[in-house]
Design a protein around this motif. Structure first.
Motif, short mmCIF file in Angstrom:
data_model
loop_
_atom_site.label_atom_id
_atom_site.label_comp_id
_atom_site.label_asym_id
_atom_site.label_seq_id
_atom_site.Cartn_x
_atom_site.Cartn_y
_atom_site.Cartn_z
N LYS A 168 0.84 -1.21 0.00
CA LYS A 168 0.00 0.00 0.00
C LYS A 168 0.87 1.26 0.00
O LYS A 168 2.03 1.24 0.43
CB LYS A 168 -0.91 0.01 1.24
CG LYS A 168 -1.86 -1.15 1.30
CD LYS A 168 -3.03 -0.92 0.35
CE LYS A 168 -3.97 -2.12 0.37
NZ LYS A 168 -4.87 -2.14 -0.77
N ALA A 169 0.25 2.38 -0.41
CA ALA A 169 0.98 3.65 -0.55
C ALA A 169 1.55 4.13 0.78
O ALA A 169 2.66 4.66 0.84
CB ALA A 169 0.07 4.70 -1.14
N TYR A 170 0.79 3.90 1.87
CA TYR A 170 1.25 4.40 3.18
C TYR A 170 2.62 3.83 3.52
O TYR A 170 3.47 4.50 4.10
CB TYR A 170 0.23 4.07 4.28
CG TYR A 170 0.45 2.72 4.94
CD1 TYR A 170 1.24 2.62 6.10
CD2 TYR A 170 -0.09 1.55 4.40
CE1 TYR A 170 1.47 1.38 6.69
CE2 TYR A 170 0.14 0.33 4.98
CZ TYR A 170 0.92 0.24 6.12
OH TYR A 170 1.17 -0.97 6.70
N PHE A 171 2.84 2.55 3.13
CA PHE A 171 4.10 1.91 3.50
C PHE A 171 5.25 2.48 2.68
O PHE A 171 6.37 2.61 3.18
CB PHE A 171 4.01 0.38 3.29
CG PHE A 171 5.17 -0.34 3.91
CD1 PHE A 171 5.28 -0.45 5.29
CD2 PHE A 171 6.17 -0.89 3.12
CE1 PHE A 171 6.37 -1.09 5.88
CE2 PHE A 171 7.27 -1.54 3.69
CZ PHE A 171 7.36 -1.63 5.09
N LYS A 172 4.97 2.86 1.45
CA LYS A 172 6.01 3.48 0.62
C LYS A 172 6.43 4.82 1.22
O LYS A 172 7.62 5.16 1.25
CB LYS A 172 5.51 3.67 -0.82
CG LYS A 172 5.38 2.35 -1.56
CD LYS A 172 5.43 2.53 -3.05
CE LYS A 172 5.67 1.23 -3.78
NZ LYS A 172 4.74 0.16 -3.49
#
Lengths: 514, 80
Positions: free
Chosen positions: A382-386
């Motif tokens: 997911k984007a949050y982890f990036k």
């Protein structure tokens, strides 16, 4: 001659004007004259250093490639490499230079106090240069290229003025092919526009952003008692901004200048602060150094019989998967020690730019099986982890920068202590202004950083090996006038907000000292 | 050794080094096509290929190969 100076702009103008007037065949001679003149402007010792290096590597390359016994070629190759490394070590480390300078001063009875004349006469940026020259000799030995027969052509490769002080590092095969393009290249308005925009953008990064960030950096790194807590964080982040704007700005001037002449040099940066991991960071930051180290140090170490033997033993001891990584870890240790040492031979560099990054990468590789299990659980796609990965990588890079910027190792440790030390002044706008920056300057710096970040975000591609999005292509889409409007705007911004002018000495590029 | 025979052995090397029995390489295969073929794993692959075929790549070949097709060309040249 500083790359960010009116003198250099005049130099480029003269260079380009004559370059496009004279016949194609004469251009390499013109470039060589310019490059030698540029070396002379760097001081007599720069010229001597460059000539010694060029003559020895040219000869060493030819002897290493001759069809004699491999053992003899190895000797020629090793002698040339060791001689040039010794030359670099001699000029880089002032202790040795002080000694020579004192002797010379004494000899010439100049009356100069200690060693100042030699101290400033030593060539700048010669670490890049020496590695590049050594690369040529190794390329000849490893039969990647046939040795150049024409010394003047080789001398142009060795002295090509745009990259001489700060890189980017080139291979002989790539740069000689580019230099050959000079015979055919025709004047083009598009190239003039693109080169000019890139140079102006480099000036803006250096004079508007880096020089302002330097004020905050100097204050926080200079006084650990007054500036504690968040001020330390501000200083450390400001240094990351300063170093990036400074070094990448320098590269913009270099690449822009060379582009004007129709000779394209390799990129050195690719949105480095958006890297998801430290390994990726080093594929986006100082890219040409990373490539050089991989091809000329890391791979050759791993291919030595000793490291292959270590691999065999460790596979038996730890199993195939873990065992094959052992020689890689050991080679990493050698590699990162060399990277740190190359930055200046001091422990602050060996740790901050070397071993700390080795620790990050090796520990990351060791923990990979664990990470592989955790990733699906925390939905790492997911984007949050990036975003988390980008912030984490930036934070780890900042830790290294603390060592890099501090005066020495104890100073770096005191800087970390200042982060948690109480007793400093309260963090507010007046406190920040007390660091020596005015409110308008602070606004300009913040807007400059936003602009820098916006450009990097635009250029960013998730795969670091993919060609970054071209901002020049975007500008070109707006038509010819849009391009020149951007150029005029950049020039105006530099003229209005740049830290330059009489009585103002813009700091030398940080990496030119490397 | 024919090109097909080289590929037969080479597929086994790739499958072993990258721990994936489904890998099938061809002339156009590059490091981007094989999961795990990065700069760190590259030398393991090169050494494994050298041992399998009993050859020794030069450093120029080690770093200069553009795709598997070029690797096969070099293997055949060394064997020849």
């Amino acid at each position: 001659m500083s790359l960010v100076s009116a003198a250099f702009l005049g130099f480029i103008l003269l260079a380009a004007l004559v370059y496009y007037v004279i016949p194609g065949k004469a251009r390499q001679v013109w470039l060589l004259i310019l490059s030698i003149a540029f070396c002379c402007a760097g001081g007599f010792y720069t010229l001597v250093f460059v000539l010694i290096s060029a003559v020895t590597t040219f000869t060493g390359g030819a002897l290493s490639a001759k069809k004699t016994k491999p053992a003899i070629r190895n000797v020629f190759c090793a002698v040339t490499v060791i001689f040039n490394l010794a030359l670099l070590v001699m000029v880089k480390f002032y202790g040795v230079m002080d000694l020579i300078a004192d002797k010379l001063n004494y000899f010439f009875a100049s009356g100069a106090q200690t060693s100042t004349f030699m101290l400033y006469a030593v060539p700048v940026g010669m670490s890049f240069y020496t590695l590049q020259m050594i690369g040529y000799v190794l390329d000849c030995r490893w039969e990647r290229i046939a040795p150049e027969k024409n010394f003047l052509k080789y001398l142009l490769f060795a002295t090509y003025f745009p990259y001489l002080t700060s890189g980017p590092m080139n291979t002989y095969a790539a740069l000689s092919a580019e230099l050959d393009k000079s015979k055919e290249v025709r004047f083009s308005i598009t190239r003039l526009k693109e080169g000019s925009i890139r140079i102006a953008w480099g000036f803006l990064k250096k004079l508007v952003i880096a020089e302002r960030a330097a004020t905050l950096v100097n204050a926080s790194y200079g006084d650990h008692k007054t500036y504690t807590g968040i001020y330390v964080l501000l200083g450390v982040i400001s240094f990351a901004v300063q170093l990036y704007a400074d070094f990448s700005g320098c590269m913009d001037v270099v690449l822009g200048t060379s582009h004007l002449l129709g000779i394209d040099l390799p990129e050195n940066f690719n949105s480095p602060y958006l890297a998801l991991s430290i390994r990726e960071y080093w594929q986006r930051w100082h890219i040409t150094l990373g490539s050089w180290l991989r091809d000329y140090l890391f791979y050759p170490i791993l291919k030595t019989p000793l490291f292959i033997k270590i691999g065999d033993i460790s596979r038996k001891a730890f199993g195939k998967k873990k065992g094959k990584k052992v020689p890689v870890y050991l080679a990493m240790l050698v590699l990162w020690f060399a990277v740190g040492y190359w930055h200046g031979g001091l422990w602050k560099y060996i740790i901050g730019s070397g071993l700390l990054h080795c620790f990050y990468i090796v520990s990351g590789m060791m923990a990979e099986p664990l990470f592989a299990k955790i990733r699906p659980v925390i939905r790492a796609d997911k984007a949050y982890f990036k975003v988390f990965q980008i912030v984490r990588t930036f934070f780890l890079v900042l830790l290294g920068f603390v060592f890099f910027r501090s005066a020495n190792l104890p100073d770096a440790i005191d800087m970390f202590r200042a982060l948690v030390r109480s007793g400093g002044i309260a963090f507010d706008i007046e406190g920040i202004m007390g660091m020596g920056i005015s409110l308008p300057d602070l606004y300009v710096l913040v807007l400059g950083v936003i602009l820098l970040a916006a450009v990097d975000i635009f250029k960013y591609r998730e795969k670091e090996t993919d060609e970054p999005r071209s901002i020049l292509e975007l500008i070109n889409k707006g038509g010819i006038l849009a391009g020149w409007a951007v150029f005029v705007l950049l020039v105006l911004l530099v003229l209005v907000f740049g830290k330059y002018g009489l009585g103002y000495d813009s700091g030398a590029f940080i990496y030119a000292r490397i | 050794m024919t090109r097909e025979e080289v590929y037969g052995k080479l597929n086994e090397v790739f499958q072993d080094v990258f721990d994936d029995e489904d890998i099938e390489v061809n002339d156009g295969t590059t490091s981007a096509d094989v999961d795990g073929w990065d700069s760190l794993e590259h030398i393991n692959l090169i050494v494994a290929v050298e041992r399998t075929f009993g050859i020794k790549f030069t450093m120029g070949e080690t770093t200069g190969l553009k795709n598997v097709g070029e690797m096969v060309d070099k293997i055949i040249a060394h064997l020849g």
